[in-house]
Design a protein around this motif. Sequence first.
Motif, PDB file in Angstrom:
ATOM      1  N   GLU A 201     -13.496  -1.399   0.148  1.00 50.84           N
ATOM      2  CA  GLU A 201     -13.069  -1.961  -1.128  1.00 50.84           C
ATOM      3  C   GLU A 201     -11.795  -2.753  -0.924  1.00 50.84           C
ATOM      4  O   GLU A 201     -11.129  -2.636   0.105  1.00 50.84           O
ATOM      5  CB  GLU A 201     -12.843  -0.843  -2.154  1.00 50.84           C
ATOM      6  N   ALA A 202     -11.447  -3.579  -1.912  1.00 47.91           N
ATOM      7  CA  ALA A 202     -10.235  -4.379  -1.823  1.00 47.91           C
ATOM      8  C   ALA A 202      -9.013  -3.472  -1.801  1.00 47.91           C
ATOM      9  O   ALA A 202      -9.016  -2.383  -2.376  1.00 47.91           O
ATOM     10  CB  ALA A 202     -10.157  -5.348  -3.004  1.00 47.91           C
ATOM     11  N   GLY A 203      -7.954  -3.903  -1.134  1.00 48.10           N
ATOM     12  CA  GLY A 203      -6.747  -3.098  -1.107  1.00 48.10           C
ATOM     13  C   GLY A 203      -5.772  -3.573  -0.060  1.00 48.10           C
ATOM     14  O   GLY A 203      -5.898  -4.664   0.495  1.00 48.10           O
ATOM     15  N   GLN A 204      -4.772  -2.740   0.220  1.00 50.88           N
ATOM     16  CA  GLN A 204      -3.743  -3.035   1.202  1.00 50.88           C
ATOM     17  C   GLN A 204      -3.688  -1.945   2.258  1.00 50.88           C
ATOM     18  O   GLN A 204      -4.057  -0.801   2.000  1.00 50.88           O
ATOM     19  CB  GLN A 204      -2.371  -3.144   0.534  1.00 50.88           C
ATOM     20  N   GLN A 205      -3.227  -2.321   3.432  1.00 47.02           N
ATOM     21  CA  GLN A 205      -3.005  -1.348   4.497  1.00 47.02           C
ATOM     22  C   GLN A 205      -1.712  -1.700   5.218  1.00 47.02           C
ATOM     23  O   GLN A 205      -1.501  -2.849   5.614  1.00 47.02           O
ATOM     24  CB  GLN A 205      -4.167  -1.340   5.499  1.00 47.02           C
ATOM     25  N   THR A 206      -0.823  -0.728   5.348  1.00 50.14           N
ATOM     26  CA  THR A 206       0.446  -0.930   6.049  1.00 50.14           C
ATOM     27  C   THR A 206       0.285  -0.514   7.506  1.00 50.14           C
ATOM     28  O   THR A 206      -0.183   0.588   7.798  1.00 50.14           O
ATOM     29  CB  THR A 206       1.571  -0.113   5.387  1.00 50.14           C
ATOM     30  N   LEU A 207       0.686  -1.400   8.407  1.00 43.59           N
ATOM     31  CA  LEU A 207       0.494  -1.177   9.835  1.00 43.59           C
ATOM     32  C   LEU A 207       1.832  -1.122  10.563  1.00 43.59           C
ATOM     33  O   LEU A 207       2.813  -1.731  10.130  1.00 43.59           O
ATOM     34  CB  LEU A 207      -0.355  -2.302  10.435  1.00 43.59           C
ATOM     35  N   THR A 208       1.863  -0.418  11.677  1.00 45.04           N
ATOM     36  CA  THR A 208       3.036  -0.352  12.545  1.00 45.04           C
ATOM     37  C   THR A 208       2.724  -1.076  13.847  1.00 45.04           C
ATOM     38  O   THR A 208       1.711  -0.803  14.478  1.00 45.04           O
ATOM     39  CB  THR A 208       3.416   1.103  12.850  1.00 45.04           C
ATOM     40  N   LEU A 209       3.599  -1.995  14.236  1.00 44.69           N
ATOM     41  CA  LEU A 209       3.417  -2.730  15.482  1.00 44.69           C
ATOM     42  C   LEU A 209       4.196  -2.071  16.614  1.00 44.69           C
ATOM     43  O   LEU A 209       5.265  -1.501  16.391  1.00 44.69           O
ATOM     44  CB  LEU A 209       3.865  -4.187  15.320  1.00 44.69           C
ATOM     45  N   GLU A 210       3.665  -2.200  17.810  1.00 48.99           N
ATOM     46  CA  GLU A 210       4.263  -1.597  19.006  1.00 48.99           C
ATOM     47  C   GLU A 210       4.734  -2.699  19.948  1.00 48.99           C
ATOM     48  O   GLU A 210       4.089  -3.732  20.072  1.00 48.99           O
ATOM     49  CB  GLU A 210       3.215  -0.723  19.710  1.00 48.99           C
ATOM     50  N   ARG A 211       5.861  -2.462  20.618  1.00 49.37           N
ATOM     51  CA  ARG A 211       6.360  -3.454  21.575  1.00 49.37           C
ATOM     52  C   ARG A 211       5.395  -3.569  22.760  1.00 49.37           C
ATOM     53  O   ARG A 211       4.915  -2.565  23.285  1.00 49.37           O
ATOM     54  CB  ARG A 211       7.753  -3.073  22.041  1.00 49.37           C
ATOM     55  N   ALA A 212       5.144  -4.810  23.189  1.00 46.69           N
ATOM     56  CA  ALA A 212       4.146  -5.062  24.233  1.00 46.69           C
ATOM     57  C   ALA A 212       4.746  -5.429  25.577  1.00 46.69           C
ATOM     58  O   ALA A 212       4.017  -5.470  26.575  1.00 46.69           O
ATOM     59  CB  ALA A 212       3.211  -6.190  23.772  1.00 46.69           C
TER      60      ALA A 212
END
Length: 294
Positions: free
Chosen positions: A147-158
Amino acid sequence: MKKITTNMLLLLFGVLLASCEKPILENEPKAKAGEMNIVFNVSAIEIVPFPALSPQSRSMVSIDQVCSRISLALFKGEEKVKSVNQTRRDTHFGQLTVTVPKGTYKVVIIAHNGAGTATISSPSKIKFTNNKVTDTFYYCDDVTVEEAGQQTLTLERAVAMFQLNISDAMPEKIARLVFRYTGGSSTFDAVSGQGCIKSKEMETREVSAEQYGKPSSFQIYTFPRADSQELRIQVSAESKTGEEVIKREFLEVPIQKGQIARYTGNFFDGYVDAQSRELGLQVDTVWKRIERFY
């Protein structure tokens, strides 16, 4: 496997209200029949040392403080079905909206400081303009859209960083430092979180007028590979005419994702080919550091 559910949306909505952040309501793409808008929110990056020593060692940093560009690519199997690119000048930098039908996708997000947009031809092959590597963060995982919505993500150093700290005064005849190095990669595999192609990398660092007569510091980055834990680095100090004034080599420089190898010493006075000696290991809130003097 990430799954967007009604409970997740309600929880996220409460967090957004509590932090006074507003979801994107304007300039969203219009969903076609059978499709829905999904917002991937990476407006903050979690800076975690390598390894994370404790929850207190983590810190949240706004993405526009550490990165100038961000790209998202959505894959269905081997096919790239959606992509979004932003720069720091964009109003909703770090909030990436795509319109897709229900289904499971692999989402790849790359945030960096390069001169151009990252080329995400597949999750396992990501290249950068002129093969130049900067401080880079990533996210790669499967997401199921229901369904429509939002998702908060965490980025990792590469990346891993090599930092050269020159203790003696910078001569005015030096115009630039040229770093040539092997052992890392300028192409990134977001699935494995490692560099994926053996590279001969070169970076040039111009010397500013403010650096003359003083100690100075320079940094370069690379993506560590699974088959290599060390860099071999040659640093040449050049004049304005391109003449090589002094050259140093740093052998067996340890590299690891999220790690900074700091080499400190007199670069110009009494130059000799001397082996670096390891002084020890320290850990700070951003990078794991290998300290060496030459």
